[in-house]
Design a protein around this motif. Structure first.
Motif, PDB file in Angstrom:
ATOM      1  N   VAL A  26      -4.716 -64.729 -74.531  1.00  0.00           N
ATOM      2  CA  VAL A  26      -3.536 -64.499 -73.675  1.00  0.00           C
ATOM      3  C   VAL A  26      -2.286 -64.920 -74.436  1.00  0.00           C
ATOM      4  O   VAL A  26      -2.099 -66.096 -74.764  1.00  0.00           O
ATOM      5  CB  VAL A  26      -3.647 -65.278 -72.354  1.00  0.00           C
ATOM      6  CG1 VAL A  26      -2.524 -64.858 -71.402  1.00  0.00           C
ATOM      7  CG2 VAL A  26      -5.012 -65.046 -71.694  1.00  0.00           C
ATOM      8  N   LEU A  77      -5.377 -59.550 -65.324  1.00  0.00           N
ATOM      9  CA  LEU A  77      -6.520 -60.196 -65.956  1.00  0.00           C
ATOM     10  C   LEU A  77      -7.806 -59.899 -65.191  1.00  0.00           C
ATOM     11  O   LEU A  77      -8.866 -59.718 -65.795  1.00  0.00           O
ATOM     12  CB  LEU A  77      -6.291 -61.704 -66.043  1.00  0.00           C
ATOM     13  CG  LEU A  77      -5.734 -62.236 -67.367  1.00  0.00           C
ATOM     14  CD1 LEU A  77      -5.447 -63.718 -67.275  1.00  0.00           C
ATOM     15  CD2 LEU A  77      -6.682 -61.944 -68.512  1.00  0.00           C
ATOM     16  N   LEU A  90     -11.097 -67.977 -71.729  1.00  0.00           N
ATOM     17  CA  LEU A  90      -9.706 -67.612 -71.964  1.00  0.00           C
ATOM     18  C   LEU A  90      -9.087 -68.568 -72.971  1.00  0.00           C
ATOM     19  O   LEU A  90      -9.246 -69.791 -72.863  1.00  0.00           O
ATOM     20  CB  LEU A  90      -8.893 -67.678 -70.667  1.00  0.00           C
ATOM     21  CG  LEU A  90      -9.317 -66.764 -69.513  1.00  0.00           C
ATOM     22  CD1 LEU A  90      -8.432 -67.034 -68.292  1.00  0.00           C
ATOM     23  CD2 LEU A  90      -9.239 -65.303 -69.911  1.00  0.00           C
ATOM     24  N   ALA A 100      -3.363 -68.214 -67.955  1.00  0.00           N
ATOM     25  CA  ALA A 100      -4.787 -68.532 -67.942  1.00  0.00           C
ATOM     26  C   ALA A 100      -5.107 -69.514 -66.829  1.00  0.00           C
ATOM     27  O   ALA A 100      -6.129 -69.379 -66.125  1.00  0.00           O
ATOM     28  CB  ALA A 100      -5.202 -69.096 -69.301  1.00  0.00           C
ATOM     29  N   VAL A 110     -14.015 -67.121 -64.764  1.00  0.00           N
ATOM     30  CA  VAL A 110     -13.625 -67.794 -66.001  1.00  0.00           C
ATOM     31  C   VAL A 110     -14.604 -68.921 -66.295  1.00  0.00           C
ATOM     32  O   VAL A 110     -14.813 -69.809 -65.460  1.00  0.00           O
ATOM     33  CB  VAL A 110     -12.182 -68.349 -65.896  1.00  0.00           C
ATOM     34  CG1 VAL A 110     -11.826 -69.165 -67.126  1.00  0.00           C
ATOM     35  CG2 VAL A 110     -11.193 -67.204 -65.703  1.00  0.00           C
ATOM     36  N   LEU A 113     -11.691 -72.691 -70.670  1.00  0.00           N
ATOM     37  CA  LEU A 113     -10.315 -72.453 -71.107  1.00  0.00           C
ATOM     38  C   LEU A 113     -10.009 -73.274 -72.346  1.00  0.00           C
ATOM     39  O   LEU A 113     -10.409 -74.442 -72.436  1.00  0.00           O
ATOM     40  CB  LEU A 113      -9.313 -72.868 -70.023  1.00  0.00           C
ATOM     41  CG  LEU A 113      -9.411 -72.240 -68.631  1.00  0.00           C
ATOM     42  CD1 LEU A 113      -8.507 -72.997 -67.675  1.00  0.00           C
ATOM     43  CD2 LEU A 113      -9.004 -70.788 -68.690  1.00  0.00           C
TER      44      LEU A 113
END
Length: 251
Positions: A26, A77, A90, A100, A110, A113
């Motif tokens: 991202v 997304l 992400l 994110a 998700v 991260l």
């Protein structure tokens, strides 16, 4: 190039490379696939992941549908995850970190991260609103110069950027800088408390105290976060330093 259709029919352009678990990168404010530091990182990660890079709405080969709202970028997304299949990890850079976080807080599929220097600033909401309003009143080079100066880009770095292809690429999407400012306004401690995915928050040892402090604050507000410092320059870490750290955390 592939295209995912967002909920409001905005066309989100993306490209994929590699093999393995899906990882979406991202981008930061003013960046898109053809003007981004994430290309080198994507190449280094493609041996371990299927890496997806996309143009956020209003940039590059993606279209735009006004009015802007952070929720619409979350829907972008969601559409991309629907195309590539979840769960996804992400990786966010700068204001891309905020998007994110919004995606994870909204319950998108998700897995984990990784965030490099999220510009989280919840101290003065009125100042944040004034900053967004000022950006909306500017266009082109004026908007880019105002934005970069305000976020602390060193004067010598800013002077070196003017007139370069990178500068012109940012000028071409200058209207989206206000989008990132609105996204920042909408990123609160309450939102971070809803992010349950394990998160690695990174900062560059070469960054200023404001950036490293925001990274530390982000990590402290997240329910399941680790915070690390990596060797680097102001607001950037070399891809060959980042890649093994990302691989280690995501795998």
């Amino acid at each position: 190039m592939n295209v995912a259709a967002s909920r409001d029919s905005t066309r989100i352009a993306y490209e994929s490379a590699g093999s393995g678990p899906p990882l979406i990168l991202v981008d930061a404010a003013g960046h898109h696939r053809s003007n981004s530091p994430l290309g080198e990182l994507a190449g280094l990660l493609a041996s371990r992941f299927t890496v997806h890079r996309y143009d956020r709405r209003g940039r590059g080969d993606s279209t735009d549908t006004p009015p802007y709202a952070p929720q619409r970028e979350v829907e972008d997304l969601a559409a991309l995850i629907g195309e590539v299949g979840g769960p996804v990890s992400l990786y966010g850079y700068s204001s891309g970190c905020l998007l994110a976080l919004h995606a994870a807080a909204a319950g998108l599929d998700v897995h984990r991260l990784v965030l490099l220097e999220p510009p989280l600033d919840t101290a003065d909401p009125a100042a944040a609103r004034a900053f967004t309003a000022a950006l909306r009143d500017l266009a082109g080079e004026q908007a880019v110069a105002f934005f970069l100066t305000s976020i602390g880009v060193p004067t010598e770095a800013l002077a070196g950027m003017r007139g370069t292809p990178r500068w012109e690429a940012m000028v071409a999407v200058a209207h989206t800088l206000a989008y990132d400012s609105m996204l920042s306004e909408a990123t609160t401690a309450e939102l971070l408390a809803r992010v349950t995915a394990p998160t690695l928050v990174l900062h560059s040892a070469g960054s200023t105290d404001d950036l490293t402090g925001m990274a530390a604050t982000t990590a402290a507000l997240l329910p399941d976060a680790t915070h690390r410092s990596l060797p680097g320059q102001w607001h950037q870490v070399p891809a060959d330093v980042l890649a093994p750290v990302v691989v280690d955390f995501l795998r």
